[in-house]
Design a protein around this motif. Structure first.
Motif, PDB file in Angstrom:
ATOM      1  N   ARG A  72      -4.212   0.628   0.532  1.00 29.11           N
ATOM      2  CA  ARG A  72      -4.464   1.507   1.688  1.00 29.11           C
ATOM      3  C   ARG A  72      -5.342   2.697   1.268  1.00 29.11           C
ATOM      4  NH1 ARG A  72       0.416   1.984   2.884  1.00 29.11           N
ATOM      5  NH2 ARG A  72       0.530   0.295   4.434  1.00 29.11           N
ATOM      6  N   THR A  73      -5.031   3.249   0.108  1.00 31.44           N
ATOM      7  CA  THR A  73      -5.800   4.388  -0.398  1.00 31.44           C
ATOM      8  C   THR A  73      -7.238   3.984  -0.728  1.00 31.44           C
ATOM      9  OG1 THR A  73      -3.757   5.307  -1.348  1.00 31.44           O
ATOM     10  CG2 THR A  73      -5.854   6.203  -2.151  1.00 31.44           C
ATOM     11  N   ILE A  74      -7.382   2.832  -1.371  1.00 34.37           N
ATOM     12  CA  ILE A  74      -8.719   2.357  -1.744  1.00 34.37           C
ATOM     13  C   ILE A  74      -9.554   2.062  -0.503  1.00 34.37           C
ATOM     14  CG2 ILE A  74      -9.989   0.504  -2.881  1.00 34.37           C
ATOM     15  CD1 ILE A  74      -7.455   0.174  -4.694  1.00 34.37           C
ATOM     16  N   LEU A  75      -8.978   1.334   0.430  1.00 33.99           N
ATOM     17  CA  LEU A  75      -9.729   0.957   1.631  1.00 33.99           C
ATOM     18  C   LEU A  75     -10.154   2.182   2.438  1.00 33.99           C
ATOM     19  CD1 LEU A  75      -7.555  -2.120   2.636  1.00 33.99           C
ATOM     20  CD2 LEU A  75      -9.952  -2.200   1.912  1.00 33.99           C
ATOM     21  N   ALA A  76      -9.305   3.205   2.464  1.00 29.77           N
ATOM     22  CA  ALA A  76      -9.641   4.412   3.218  1.00 29.77           C
ATOM     23  C   ALA A  76     -10.839   5.142   2.611  1.00 29.77           C
ATOM     24  CB  ALA A  76      -8.435   5.351   3.260  1.00 29.77           C
ATOM     25  N   ALA A  77     -11.060   4.959   1.295  1.00 28.91           N
ATOM     26  CA  ALA A  77     -12.171   5.632   0.622  1.00 28.91           C
ATOM     27  C   ALA A  77     -13.486   4.898   0.801  1.00 28.91           C
ATOM     28  CB  ALA A  77     -11.867   5.776  -0.864  1.00 28.91           C
ATOM     29  N   GLU A  78     -13.432   3.677   1.367  1.00 27.18           N
ATOM     30  CA  GLU A  78     -14.629   2.860   1.585  1.00 27.18           C
ATOM     31  C   GLU A  78     -15.498   2.810   0.326  1.00 27.18           C
ATOM     32  OE1 GLU A  78     -16.586   4.426   5.016  1.00 27.18           O
ATOM     33  OE2 GLU A  78     -15.073   3.629   6.395  1.00 27.18           O
ATOM     34  N   PRO A  79     -14.956   2.291  -0.794  1.00 25.52           N
ATOM     35  CA  PRO A  79     -15.688   2.304  -2.066  1.00 25.52           C
ATOM     36  C   PRO A  79     -16.794   1.257  -2.117  1.00 25.52           C
ATOM     37  CG  PRO A  79     -13.671   1.066  -2.306  1.00 25.52           C
ATOM     38  CD  PRO A  79     -13.645   1.639  -0.923  1.00 25.52           C
TER      39      PRO A  79
END
Length: 419
Positions: A72-79
């Motif tokens: 969830r954290t990674i996806l929210a950062a749109e890496p």
């Protein structure tokens, strides 16, 4: 929060990230996700968090919570999609169903993120069939697999061929004891595997320029440690679009037996049980020679061939080997302490085979034999057999046996979790 149940019910886990650096260029190629419990609580540290969840039988669920929060954290950062995300695994997670409320973010991650699942030798030895299946599931999703803490326990070297990791993570202690004979053995075994497979070697615990220099001499091309950054909030903007490669996956274990696998590539010889016994005993003895602690897998056709004398030998070998398994009709899941067992069905091709397979960091051997069905004296029973030391062929035969060694209850395999 009053107790660990409150933490788990509230999904009260946060994720920190530590960068993974390409040593030659200094570029960030990915991050490892590291979970923490509620700040200021008794469960803030991952060790305390997982110990508490394990004590109440919710360790597998916690692993899913940690992974879902990381995703969830990674996806929210749109890496950038070239980044690789490392997640750790607990053994129980492989056979724990994903909680329904976490399933959507997990599904989204499978489609959008490039993940490496980290395994330990403890997980593999505990449930070899489940972990092989879970590794295959990761690769089916386009993800990679890493073997973690290599060198912390010499047993991990023996299990490396079965995991066939894309990334080998050297334990941080190796950097601090470069002159130790154990370190030299680990580095040599890892270098041989990396050269043959194309796997990436990653050094953990790099805190000083000296550690970095040692990591280079050990063949590491990726580094992780305080010299490059401590765990903290995600900052994907520092990435430099460097993509960590994955290696071709191993062949998926099929239902062919070890005899069928080896006989397709090696000539057969016909002899009696009496003449095969010395070779069988010799392969068993290899496990007790030297310091490399190989894996031993054996088929006995029926439980009656797993005699008291054999049981004593296998129990003794199990104190040294990371994994000892015995398969035969009527054998229990643990026929003697430390030995993994599996009972064979009537129609299983292994009912007609006598196999002894040894796989270690520097040696590999397999005796595969097929019973010709004689009804005379036991010692005069005839077998067609082959003996091979071809490492790739031995590992392929061994993987076919490991796929049959599973817990009595075998729910569906799920992709592995992070912590």
């Amino acid at each position: 929060m009053r107790n660990i149940h409150d933490v788990l019910d509230a999904r009260a886990v946060t994720t920190l990230f530590q960068p993974l650096i390409e040593i030659a260029t200094g570029r960030t190629v990915g991050y490892e996700a590291l979970s923490r419990g509620p700040a200021g609580s008794p469960w803030e540290s991952p060790a305390a968090l997982f110990a508490a969840a394990r004590a109440v039988g919710r360790e597998g669920e916690l692993d899913w919570i940690c992974r879902a929060q990381a995703y969830r954290t990674i996806l929210a950062a749109e890496p950038d999609n070239s980044l690789t995300w490392f997640v750790n695994m607990e053994p129980t997670a492989a056979r724990t169903v994903c909680p329904p409320d976490l399933a959507p973010v997990v599904k989204l991650a499978r489609g959008r993120l490039r993940v490496v699942t980290e395994m330990t030798e403890r997980a593999i030895a505990g449930d070899p069939s489940g972990l092989l299946s879970a590794a295959a599931a990761c690769r089916d999703a386009g993800w990679g697999v890493a073997l973690d803490d290599v060198g912390a326990d010499p047993l991990s070297l023996a299990l490396m061929p079965f995991v066939h990791p894309d990334v080998v993570k050297l334990d941080m202690q190796l950097l601090r004891e470069p002159g130790d004979p154990h370190t030299a053995k680990v580095v040599a075994a890892v270098a041989a595997y990396a050269e043959a497979s194309g796997a990436v070697v990653l050094a953990e615990g790099i805190e000083t320029p000296e550690h970095l220099a040692v990591a280079r001499t050990m063949g590491a091309t990726i580094g992780q440690g305080w010299l490059f950054g401590r765990p903290g909030p995600l900052d994907p903007s520092r990435a430099d679009n460097a993509r960590m490669p994955f290696i071709p996956p191993p062949a998926v274990p099929d239902r062919r037996s070890p005899f069928e696998i080896v006989a397709a590539r090696r000539p057969l010889v016909r002899t009696t049980k009496d003449h095969l016994m010395p070779t069988s005993r010799h392969l068993e003895a290899l496990v007790e020679v030297g310091e490399e602690a190989p894996v031993l897998l054996a088929c006995f056709q029926e439980a009656r061939h797993f005699t008291r004398a054999t049981a004593r030998r296998f129990e003794r070998i199990a104190t040294k080997s990371p994994l000892v398994a015995a398969l035969g009709a009527g054998l229990a899941t643990e026929p003697v302490p430390g030995v993994r067992g599996a009972s064979l069905d009537d129609g299983d091709a292994l009912r007609g085979e006598w196999n002894v397979i040894v796989v270690g960091p520097h040696r590999a051997a397999a005796l595969v034999a097929k019973d010709l069905g004689d009804t005379g004296a036991e010692r005069d029973r005839r077998f067609d057999f082959a003996l091979t030391h071809d490492r790739a062929l031995v590992v392929e035969a061994a993987r076919s046996l490991l796929s049959r060694v599973a817990p009595a209850e075998s729910p569906a395999i799920e992709l592995l979790a992070a912590r």
